[in-house]
Motif scaffolding. Structure first.
Motif, mmCIF file in Angstrom:
data_model
loop_
_atom_site.group_PDB
_atom_site.id
_atom_site.type_symbol
_atom_site.label_atom_id
_atom_site.label_comp_id
_atom_site.label_asym_id
_atom_site.label_seq_id
_atom_site.Cartn_x
_atom_site.Cartn_y
_atom_site.Cartn_z
ATOM 1 N N THR A 134 0.856 -1.191 0.000
ATOM 2 C CA THR A 134 0.000 0.000 0.000
ATOM 3 C C THR A 134 0.892 1.241 0.000
ATOM 4 O O THR A 134 2.052 1.200 0.399
ATOM 5 C CB THR A 134 -0.947 0.031 1.207
ATOM 6 O OG1 THR A 134 -0.197 0.242 2.414
ATOM 7 C CG2 THR A 134 -1.729 -1.268 1.311
ATOM 8 N N ASP B 21 -11.069 3.043 3.781
ATOM 9 C CA ASP B 21 -12.424 2.536 3.547
ATOM 10 C C ASP B 21 -12.346 1.010 3.584
ATOM 11 O O ASP B 21 -11.683 0.396 2.756
ATOM 12 C CB ASP B 21 -12.922 3.022 2.185
ATOM 13 C CG ASP B 21 -14.338 2.566 1.856
ATOM 14 O OD1 ASP B 21 -14.686 1.398 2.141
ATOM 15 O OD2 ASP B 21 -15.104 3.368 1.297
ATOM 16 N N ALA C 162 -7.096 2.208 -4.538
ATOM 17 C CA ALA C 162 -7.949 1.960 -3.375
ATOM 18 C C ALA C 162 -7.555 2.902 -2.249
ATOM 19 O O ALA C 162 -6.373 3.188 -2.039
ATOM 20 C CB ALA C 162 -7.810 0.511 -2.906
ATOM 21 N N ASP C 163 -8.552 3.373 -1.528
ATOM 22 C CA ASP C 163 -8.346 4.141 -0.310
ATOM 23 C C ASP C 163 -8.517 3.171 0.847
ATOM 24 O O ASP C 163 -9.633 2.764 1.171
ATOM 25 C CB ASP C 163 -9.370 5.272 -0.224
ATOM 26 C CG ASP C 163 -9.216 6.111 1.034
ATOM 27 O OD1 ASP C 163 -8.416 5.741 1.913
ATOM 28 O OD2 ASP C 163 -9.914 7.144 1.148
ATOM 29 N N ALA D 168 -11.489 -4.981 -1.193
ATOM 30 C CA ALA D 168 -11.429 -5.111 -2.650
ATOM 31 C C ALA D 168 -9.994 -5.227 -3.139
ATOM 32 O O ALA D 168 -9.709 -5.957 -4.101
ATOM 33 C CB ALA D 168 -12.120 -3.921 -3.306
ATOM 34 N N LEU D 169 -9.079 -4.524 -2.489
ATOM 35 C CA LEU D 169 -7.663 -4.604 -2.850
ATOM 36 C C LEU D 169 -7.137 -6.023 -2.676
ATOM 37 O O LEU D 169 -6.503 -6.583 -3.583
ATOM 38 C CB LEU D 169 -6.857 -3.633 -1.995
ATOM 39 C CG LEU D 169 -5.335 -3.840 -1.981
ATOM 40 C CD1 LEU D 169 -4.746 -3.669 -3.367
ATOM 41 C CD2 LEU D 169 -4.681 -2.887 -0.979
ATOM 42 N N LYS E 264 -14.275 -1.371 2.754
ATOM 43 C CA LYS E 264 -14.684 -2.095 1.552
ATOM 44 C C LYS E 264 -13.615 -2.015 0.466
ATOM 45 O O LYS E 264 -13.384 -2.985 -0.257
ATOM 46 C CB LYS E 264 -16.019 -1.553 1.046
ATOM 47 C CG LYS E 264 -17.196 -1.885 1.951
ATOM 48 C CD LYS E 264 -18.513 -1.426 1.360
ATOM 49 C CE LYS E 264 -19.679 -1.803 2.274
ATOM 50 N NZ LYS E 264 -20.985 -1.335 1.732
ATOM 51 N N GLN E 265 -12.952 -0.866 0.360
ATOM 52 C CA GLN E 265 -11.888 -0.738 -0.638
ATOM 53 C C GLN E 265 -10.655 -1.550 -0.245
ATOM 54 O O GLN E 265 -9.961 -2.100 -1.110
ATOM 55 C CB GLN E 265 -11.533 0.731 -0.836
ATOM 56 C CG GLN E 265 -12.635 1.555 -1.489
ATOM 57 C CD GLN E 265 -12.186 2.953 -1.854
ATOM 58 O OE1 GLN E 265 -11.124 3.151 -2.444
ATOM 59 N NE2 GLN E 265 -13.003 3.947 -1.517
ATOM 60 N N ARG F 106 -4.384 5.750 -3.518
ATOM 61 C CA ARG F 106 -5.642 6.424 -3.830
ATOM 62 C C ARG F 106 -5.655 7.062 -5.210
ATOM 63 O O ARG F 106 -6.719 7.254 -5.791
ATOM 64 C CB ARG F 106 -5.914 7.498 -2.767
ATOM 65 C CG ARG F 106 -6.259 6.933 -1.407
ATOM 66 C CD ARG F 106 -6.422 8.019 -0.375
ATOM 67 N NE ARG F 106 -5.156 8.692 -0.093
ATOM 68 C CZ ARG F 106 -5.001 9.654 0.815
ATOM 69 N NH1 ARG F 106 -6.042 10.068 1.507
ATOM 70 N NH2 ARG F 106 -3.821 10.202 1.012
#
Length: 244
Positions: A12, A65, A61-62, A71-72, A67-68, A38
């Motif tokens: 990240t 969050d 992706a942030d 998702a990552l 959910k993000q 982001r």
């Protein structure tokens, strides 16, 4: 030491600084890498500079969050089949960092980025690591997570201290299930976060502090250790900088 061929790493904050340098070193060691951040345009430039070919993937992706963040990890798993190594490198600081300058909004921004985002990514990747009884999480902390100081600021230090506690607790809870968690505590590094210092940082000062590549080399050193070796934490600082 083992090699990193056929290992999959998610980094990240991978668009610049330590994250970008770490992705480069992972690719050099043969790993498959997903960089996240982001800013999709920034990630695209990073991908172009890294020239990782089929072994490199980016995902905007942030991580503050949940959910993000989920998702990552799902996208990295879809792309490469698994996630062996998670490097939580996304971090943030602000100019108005003194306690008297903090607001509820800026406090939340600092803690969500420096602590919550790491938790969300760790939570998302943990089930598959435990299922395989193998996984490495490397959290890029700061000496501000060991020593509260005005240079880091109250909100940043609080987030980094929290990340230290989170890392230690998870490592001890799941040590018998193949999970290793390492915290790296760098001193000053010449990265874009310096632009958010209350006072400008001179070129002379930047020249004598750590470089992103220094921390990337430490990350890869940790990742190359065999599964029976756990390095709980490492403190890395410029030689001239005191640590007491």
């Amino acid at each position: 030491m083992q090699n990193l061929k056929n290992r999959v790493a998610v980094v990240t904050g991978g668009g610049s600084g330590v994250g970008l340098a770490t992705a480069k070193r992972f690719l050099e060691e043969g790993a498959q890498v997903v960089i996240a951040g982001r800013d999709a345009a920034k990630l695209a430039k990073a991908v172009e500079s890294l020239q990782g070919g089929a072994k490199l993937h980016s995902f905007a992706a942030d991580v503050t969050d949940t959910k993000q963040a989920q998702a990552l990890i799902a996208e990295a798993t879809r792309k490469f089949g698994k996630v062996d190594i998670l490097v939580n490198n996304a971090g943030l600081n602000i100019k108005q960092r003194a306690f008297r300058e903090l607001t509820p909004e800026s406090w939340n921004q600092l803690v969500r980025t420096n602590l919550d985002g790491a938790f969300y990514c760790m939570s998302a990747v943990l089930p598959q690591m435990l299922a395989r009884k193998d996984g490495l999480i490397i959290n890029i902390n700061s000496v501000s997570g060991k020593r509260g100081n005005p240079l880091g600021g109250a909100g940043y230090c609080a987030g980094k201290f929290g990340l230290d506690g989170l890392s230690s607790c998870l490592a001890n809870e799941e040590r018998e299930n193949g999970l290793r968690v390492t915290s790296i505590f760098p001193g000053e590094i010449d990265t874009p976060i310096l632009d958010e210092r209350p006072n400008p940082v001179s070129a002379e000062h930047r020249a004598k502090i750590l470089k992103p590549e220094d921390i990337a080399n430490v990350v890869v050193f940790v990742a190359l250790q065999p599964p029976h070796v756990h390095i709980p934490e490492l403190i890395v600082k410029p030689n001239w900088q005191g640590y007491m």
